[in-house]
Design a protein around this motif. Sequence first.
Motif, PDB file in Angstrom:
ATOM      1  N   LEU A  91       0.821  -1.213   0.000  1.00  0.00           N
ATOM      2  CA  LEU A  91       0.000   0.000   0.000  1.00  0.00           C
ATOM      3  C   LEU A  91       0.855   1.263   0.000  1.00  0.00           C
ATOM      4  O   LEU A  91       0.499   2.268  -0.617  1.00  0.00           O
ATOM      5  CB  LEU A  91      -0.939  -0.001   1.199  1.00  0.00           C
ATOM      6  CG  LEU A  91      -2.025  -1.085   1.170  1.00  0.00           C
ATOM      7  CD1 LEU A  91      -2.739  -1.161   2.519  1.00  0.00           C
ATOM      8  CD2 LEU A  91      -3.027  -0.825   0.054  1.00  0.00           C
ATOM      9  N   SER A  92       1.995   1.229   0.666  1.00  0.00           N
ATOM     10  CA  SER A  92       2.842   2.422   0.761  1.00  0.00           C
ATOM     11  C   SER A  92       3.654   2.664  -0.501  1.00  0.00           C
ATOM     12  O   SER A  92       3.893   3.819  -0.873  1.00  0.00           O
ATOM     13  CB  SER A  92       3.799   2.298   1.948  1.00  0.00           C
ATOM     14  OG  SER A  92       4.703   3.388   1.985  1.00  0.00           O
ATOM     15  N   THR A  93       4.063   1.579  -1.177  1.00  0.00           N
ATOM     16  CA  THR A  93       5.021   1.712  -2.268  1.00  0.00           C
ATOM     17  C   THR A  93       4.467   1.303  -3.622  1.00  0.00           C
ATOM     18  O   THR A  93       4.655   2.006  -4.622  1.00  0.00           O
ATOM     19  CB  THR A  93       6.283   0.885  -1.962  1.00  0.00           C
ATOM     20  OG1 THR A  93       6.896   1.407  -0.778  1.00  0.00           O
ATOM     21  CG2 THR A  93       7.273   0.924  -3.114  1.00  0.00           C
ATOM     22  N   TRP A  94       3.754   0.160  -3.698  1.00  0.00           N
ATOM     23  CA  TRP A  94       3.471  -0.450  -4.990  1.00  0.00           C
ATOM     24  C   TRP A  94       2.071  -0.222  -5.519  1.00  0.00           C
ATOM     25  O   TRP A  94       1.814  -0.446  -6.709  1.00  0.00           O
ATOM     26  CB  TRP A  94       3.762  -1.946  -4.917  1.00  0.00           C
ATOM     27  CG  TRP A  94       5.216  -2.188  -4.694  1.00  0.00           C
ATOM     28  CD1 TRP A  94       5.808  -2.606  -3.537  1.00  0.00           C
ATOM     29  CD2 TRP A  94       6.275  -1.966  -5.615  1.00  0.00           C
ATOM     30  NE1 TRP A  94       7.173  -2.667  -3.688  1.00  0.00           N
ATOM     31  CE2 TRP A  94       7.481  -2.277  -4.965  1.00  0.00           C
ATOM     32  CE3 TRP A  94       6.324  -1.543  -6.949  1.00  0.00           C
ATOM     33  CZ2 TRP A  94       8.719  -2.177  -5.594  1.00  0.00           C
ATOM     34  CZ3 TRP A  94       7.556  -1.439  -7.569  1.00  0.00           C
ATOM     35  CH2 TRP A  94       8.734  -1.757  -6.896  1.00  0.00           C
ATOM     36  N   SER A  95       1.167   0.229  -4.692  1.00  0.00           N
ATOM     37  CA  SER A  95      -0.196   0.483  -5.168  1.00  0.00           C
ATOM     38  C   SER A  95      -0.300   1.891  -5.723  1.00  0.00           C
ATOM     39  O   SER A  95      -0.157   2.876  -4.986  1.00  0.00           O
ATOM     40  CB  SER A  95      -1.215   0.312  -4.037  1.00  0.00           C
ATOM     41  OG  SER A  95      -2.473   0.820  -4.443  1.00  0.00           O
ATOM     42  N   ALA A  96      -0.597   2.001  -7.007  1.00  0.00           N
ATOM     43  CA  ALA A  96      -0.770   3.326  -7.612  1.00  0.00           C
ATOM     44  C   ALA A  96      -1.947   4.067  -7.000  1.00  0.00           C
ATOM     45  O   ALA A  96      -2.016   5.299  -7.068  1.00  0.00           O
ATOM     46  CB  ALA A  96      -0.971   3.181  -9.118  1.00  0.00           C
ATOM     47  N   LEU A  97      -2.870   3.331  -6.390  1.00  0.00           N
ATOM     48  CA  LEU A  97      -4.076   3.942  -5.835  1.00  0.00           C
ATOM     49  C   LEU A  97      -3.905   4.369  -4.382  1.00  0.00           C
ATOM     50  O   LEU A  97      -4.647   5.225  -3.903  1.00  0.00           O
ATOM     51  CB  LEU A  97      -5.240   2.954  -5.936  1.00  0.00           C
ATOM     52  CG  LEU A  97      -5.563   2.459  -7.347  1.00  0.00           C
ATOM     53  CD1 LEU A  97      -6.643   1.393  -7.299  1.00  0.00           C
ATOM     54  CD2 LEU A  97      -5.984   3.614  -8.232  1.00  0.00           C
ATOM     55  N   ALA A  98      -2.935   3.787  -3.679  1.00  0.00           N
ATOM     56  CA  ALA A  98      -2.802   4.061  -2.243  1.00  0.00           C
ATOM     57  C   ALA A  98      -1.541   4.819  -1.876  1.00  0.00           C
ATOM     58  O   ALA A  98      -1.514   5.542  -0.879  1.00  0.00           O
ATOM     59  CB  ALA A  98      -2.847   2.745  -1.467  1.00  0.00           C
ATOM     60  N   THR A  99      -0.465   4.687  -2.659  1.00  0.00           N
ATOM     61  CA  THR A  99       0.815   5.252  -2.266  1.00  0.00           C
ATOM     62  C   THR A  99       0.795   6.778  -2.209  1.00  0.00           C
ATOM     63  O   THR A  99       0.118   7.441  -3.003  1.00  0.00           O
ATOM     64  CB  THR A  99       1.925   4.789  -3.230  1.00  0.00           C
ATOM     65  OG1 THR A  99       3.183   5.309  -2.782  1.00  0.00           O
ATOM     66  CG2 THR A  99       1.670   5.276  -4.655  1.00  0.00           C
ATOM     67  N   ASN A 100       1.558   7.311  -1.274  1.00  0.00           N
ATOM     68  CA  ASN A 100       1.835   8.750  -1.237  1.00  0.00           C
ATOM     69  C   ASN A 100       3.087   9.093  -2.043  1.00  0.00           C
ATOM     70  O   ASN A 100       3.332  10.267  -2.336  1.00  0.00           O
ATOM     71  CB  ASN A 100       2.048   9.209   0.208  1.00  0.00           C
ATOM     72  CG  ASN A 100       0.808   9.072   1.057  1.00  0.00           C
ATOM     73  OD1 ASN A 100      -0.259   9.545   0.693  1.00  0.00           O
ATOM     74  ND2 ASN A 100       0.944   8.417   2.209  1.00  0.00           N
ATOM     75  N   ALA A 101       3.878   8.071  -2.358  1.00  0.00           N
ATOM     76  CA  ALA A 101       5.160   8.278  -3.035  1.00  0.00           C
ATOM     77  C   ALA A 101       4.952   8.338  -4.538  1.00  0.00           C
ATOM     78  O   ALA A 101       5.372   7.467  -5.296  1.00  0.00           O
ATOM     79  CB  ALA A 101       6.131   7.162  -2.660  1.00  0.00           C
ATOM     80  N   ASP A 102       4.297   9.385  -4.963  1.00  0.00           N
ATOM     81  CA  ASP A 102       3.999   9.645  -6.362  1.00  0.00           C
ATOM     82  C   ASP A 102       4.681  10.962  -6.718  1.00  0.00           C
ATOM     83  O   ASP A 102       4.391  11.995  -6.118  1.00  0.00           O
ATOM     84  CB  ASP A 102       2.486   9.729  -6.563  1.00  0.00           C
ATOM     85  CG  ASP A 102       2.076   9.968  -7.994  1.00  0.00           C
ATOM     86  OD1 ASP A 102       2.417  11.045  -8.532  1.00  0.00           O
ATOM     87  OD2 ASP A 102       1.402   9.103  -8.573  1.00  0.00           O
TER      88      ASP A 102
END
Length: 415
Positions: A324-335
């Motif tokens: 969820l933090s890194t790999w989910s395009a829908l959940a990550t903040n690291a965009d």
Amino acid sequence: MSDGNAIDRLGAGRDVDGIAPPTGVVTTLHELATFDGARVHGALHKLPGSRTVVCLMHPRQQVAHHPLIAYFLRMGASVWTQDTRSPNNDINLVHEQALLDVAAGQVFLRDIGFDSVVVFGHSGGGTLFAYYIEQAALEPQHRIDVTPAGKPIALAGAVMPVPDGALFLAPHPGQGQVLRHCIDPSVFTVDDPLSIIPELDMYDPANGFRSPGVSSAYSDDFLREYRAAQLRRIERIDGIAREYAAEAADARVRFAKTEDPRDRREALAPRVILTYRTDADPRYVDLTLSPNDRPYGSLFGRRPDLTNYGLVGFGRITTADAWLSTWSALATNADFQRCAAGIHIPTMYIEFTGDQAAYTEDADRMFAAIPAEDKTRAAVRGQHFGQALAIGEPTGYASAATLFDEWLAKRYDLR
């Protein structure tokens, strides 16, 4: 399109020759404590009398041997390379924790007396530093206080110095956005790496795939459904991750009330998510899509139709927190694009014209999102890991170094 004489360019071709560092550099190794009690390690390459340091980090890879280290040293800057707490490991890469790792290094560099600290983010290091800069610039009470999985994160209490400048080289949009475009939507059974939905298989000639090495040709209808199906697969994995995260959170709440060791064990026990086949972006094999100078293939090889089924790939084994933090395009903040709105420091952004992970349309959006008054964008020939596009050409790193040198010399005190 890329030159037909391109050198060995994928997989083993990631190794790129650099230059020798200048004499007089003193290298020391350091272990740092983060605000939340983790231990991270770094190396300082110190030029005597140097007042400026360039800081290299990546969230999931070690950068101790990055070819640009010697270039920065020859420019007159010291260099700091640092690991996060989970180098070369996707299973527990939580970006919010990685920000605390960055902060430990930034505090250390200020404490030992550098006047100017410039961060350098290559590939995923770009998003890591963009996220750090965004959060560091906020008042502590406005920083993110929970991870996407719902765990508290101590950003508000950490000292997070804002860097004096930022260098970005071939930054991709973030691990979540990269995976959003390369996850294989044709996986039918979640625990069967060979299961297939034929109408969604980009490596099936019936859908437009051609012999390996020959550019494929996909229809607009296929691509439209393919991209939608990729997003649906991510949504399904998100659901699994949130279920696992909720189970762990419930166990933590129960343990706080009962101190029953069984609840404590359940809270700690990882529920691992295994994600098969993540080397399947149609742009790897259809060079008419997002056209640039890139060669055929992905970052992992010239045969993505095979590497897609192999062990190596993005986000293959993760915890719910890491997914969820890194790999989910829908959940990550690291965009990168989201974080870029917080970058107000002087910024230099260089893209490679033959990049296989960050495309021109990505760079257009990402650079436009940076509000810094002092920002510069350039493009040089090269592949994602700095390989030359053709025999006899300079490496992408050498070309980028020339531009970085000019930019740094105008803004910072170099020896």
